[in-house]
Motif scaffolding. Sequence first.
Motif, PDB file in Angstrom:
ATOM      1  N   ILE A 116     149.336  80.801   0.800  1.00 30.53           N
ATOM      2  CA  ILE A 116     148.859  80.966  -0.652  1.00 30.53           C
ATOM      3  C   ILE A 116     149.574  79.808  -1.560  1.00 30.53           C
ATOM      4  N   ASN A 117     148.695  79.045  -2.164  1.00 31.64           N
ATOM      5  CA  ASN A 117     149.152  77.680  -2.688  1.00 31.64           C
ATOM      6  C   ASN A 117     148.270  77.414  -4.092  1.00 31.64           C
ATOM      7  N   MET A 118     149.173  77.831  -5.071  1.00 32.46           N
ATOM      8  CA  MET A 118     148.767  77.721  -6.527  1.00 32.46           C
ATOM      9  C   MET A 118     149.230  76.401  -7.114  1.00 32.46           C
ATOM     10  N   ALA A 119     148.485  75.693  -7.738  1.00 31.94           N
ATOM     11  CA  ALA A 119     148.778  74.462  -8.495  1.00 31.94           C
ATOM     12  C   ALA A 119     149.222  74.808  -9.615  1.00 31.94           C
ATOM     13  N   ALA A 120     150.058  73.894 -10.355  1.00 28.58           N
ATOM     14  CA  ALA A 120     150.806  74.339 -11.520  1.00 28.58           C
ATOM     15  C   ALA A 120     149.765  74.714 -12.549  1.00 28.58           C
ATOM     16  N   ARG A 121     148.466  74.261 -12.679  1.00 27.54           N
ATOM     17  CA  ARG A 121     147.511  74.689 -13.705  1.00 27.54           C
ATOM     18  C   ARG A 121     146.988  76.122 -13.504  1.00 27.54           C
ATOM     19  N   LEU A 122     147.313  76.461 -12.215  1.00 25.55           N
ATOM     20  CA  LEU A 122     147.035  78.211 -12.085  1.00 25.55           C
ATOM     21  C   LEU A 122     147.992  79.040 -12.138  1.00 25.55           C
ATOM     22  N   GLN A 123     149.209  78.525 -11.882  1.00 25.53           N
ATOM     23  CA  GLN A 123     150.514  79.540 -11.681  1.00 25.53           C
ATOM     24  C   GLN A 123     150.493  80.330 -13.306  1.00 25.53           C
ATOM     25  N   ARG A 124     151.068  81.607 -12.907  1.00 26.45           N
ATOM     26  CA  ARG A 124     151.283  82.323 -13.893  1.00 26.45           C
ATOM     27  C   ARG A 124     149.920  82.800 -15.040  1.00 26.45           C
ATOM     28  N   ARG A 125     148.908  82.348 -14.405  1.00 25.97           N
ATOM     29  CA  ARG A 125     147.699  82.778 -15.256  1.00 25.97           C
ATOM     30  C   ARG A 125     147.091  84.024 -14.547  1.00 25.97           C
ATOM     31  N   ARG A 126     146.302  85.037 -15.387  1.00 24.59           N
ATOM     32  CA  ARG A 126     145.798  86.121 -14.862  1.00 24.59           C
ATOM     33  C   ARG A 126     144.930  85.698 -13.462  1.00 24.59           C
ATOM     34  N   ALA A 127     144.330  84.761 -13.578  1.00 24.51           N
ATOM     35  CA  ALA A 127     143.438  84.330 -12.553  1.00 24.51           C
ATOM     36  C   ALA A 127     144.254  84.397 -10.981  1.00 24.51           C
ATOM     37  N   ALA A 128     145.425  83.765 -11.389  1.00 20.10           N
ATOM     38  CA  ALA A 128     146.236  83.722 -10.234  1.00 20.10           C
ATOM     39  C   ALA A 128     146.425  85.261  -9.331  1.00 20.10           C
ATOM     40  N   SER A 129     147.264  86.002 -10.284  1.00 20.92           N
ATOM     41  CA  SER A 129     147.308  87.350  -9.898  1.00 20.92           C
ATOM     42  C   SER A 129     145.889  88.055  -9.303  1.00 20.92           C
ATOM     43  N   GLU A 130     144.802  87.890 -10.032  1.00 18.94           N
ATOM     44  CA  GLU A 130     143.640  88.533  -9.472  1.00 18.94           C
ATOM     45  C   GLU A 130     143.108  88.061  -8.426  1.00 18.94           C
ATOM     46  N   ALA A 131     143.469  86.638  -8.000  1.00 17.88           N
ATOM     47  CA  ALA A 131     142.621  86.168  -6.920  1.00 17.88           C
ATOM     48  C   ALA A 131     143.456  86.980  -5.661  1.00 17.88           C
ATOM     49  N   MET A 132     144.955  87.282  -5.652  1.00 20.27           N
ATOM     50  CA  MET A 132     145.353  88.176  -4.596  1.00 20.27           C
ATOM     51  C   MET A 132     144.829  89.434  -4.547  1.00 20.27           C
ATOM     52  N   LEU A 133     144.820  90.136  -5.628  1.00 24.78           N
ATOM     53  CA  LEU A 133     144.048  91.358  -5.806  1.00 24.78           C
ATOM     54  C   LEU A 133     142.971  91.432  -5.334  1.00 24.78           C
ATOM     55  N   LEU A 134     142.113  90.365  -5.529  1.00 23.83           N
ATOM     56  CA  LEU A 134     140.668  90.571  -4.853  1.00 23.83           C
ATOM     57  C   LEU A 134     140.736  90.707  -3.324  1.00 23.83           C
ATOM     58  N   MET A 135     141.609  89.832  -2.818  1.00 23.64           N
ATOM     59  CA  MET A 135     141.754  89.719  -1.349  1.00 23.64           C
ATOM     60  C   MET A 135     142.113  91.312  -0.776  1.00 23.64           C
TER      61      MET A 135
END
Length: 238
Positions: A116-135
């Motif tokens: 898992i490697n989230m760039a600063a622009r994605l961190q703490r955004r709901r898309a970052a959490s949902e990406a993991m929930l999707l998997m």
Amino acid sequence: MQAQKVFGATLPEWKAPVRPGPAQIEGRYARLERLDPEAHAHALFAAYREDDSVWDYLPYGPFASEAGFIRWLGDMAASTDPLFYAIRDLDTGLIGGMQAFLRISPEVGSIELGHINMAARLQRRRAASEAMLLMIGWAFDAGYRRFEWKCDALNLPSRRAAERLGLSYEGVFRQATIYKGRNRDTAWFAAIDAEWPVLRAAYASWLEPRNFDADGGQILRLSDLTRPILAARDPARG
């Protein structure tokens, strides 16, 4: 008197799930796209250049040149285990990270989320959490019985993230590996299929649009929804 032998429960209905591999896994705020250097390399390299620390707990990176990054990304895209996905934030349209299924074992119904490697622009955004929930959701819906998460035991943000997602603490494997010339004790977390119906409901509640304010900030925390599901909590949380 001979001790009575005890065995685990029989699984007469067990059928091995398929291996992962959909081209896309789409959510409300994030879309996972099978890693493609031609489509994703430039955007990922630009995103990761914002902060080299995103590579600290990974066995590779950072990359000094885009050419080197593209060569490495090509190798990752060709792999089937780990199987990489790029993460697109649907609110911004930008690619901001990647992650992978790995240690894929359909024969016993076990699969892991890692790299898992989230760039600063994605961190703490709901898309970052949902990406993991999707998997997690894809794996359990496909029929996997166990979903794993492992990280450097010193990587406290990763340990907190695992528990926030409803993955239970299972212990630390001491001196499990070496990377970048450093020892790694590995912390283990997992969820099992019996927990999935309650986890799915927790995820659905958290992802509801009304659970976010106008700036995308969560109102009800995911950790509050998943905490009752945990079989064991991480002692590193104090």
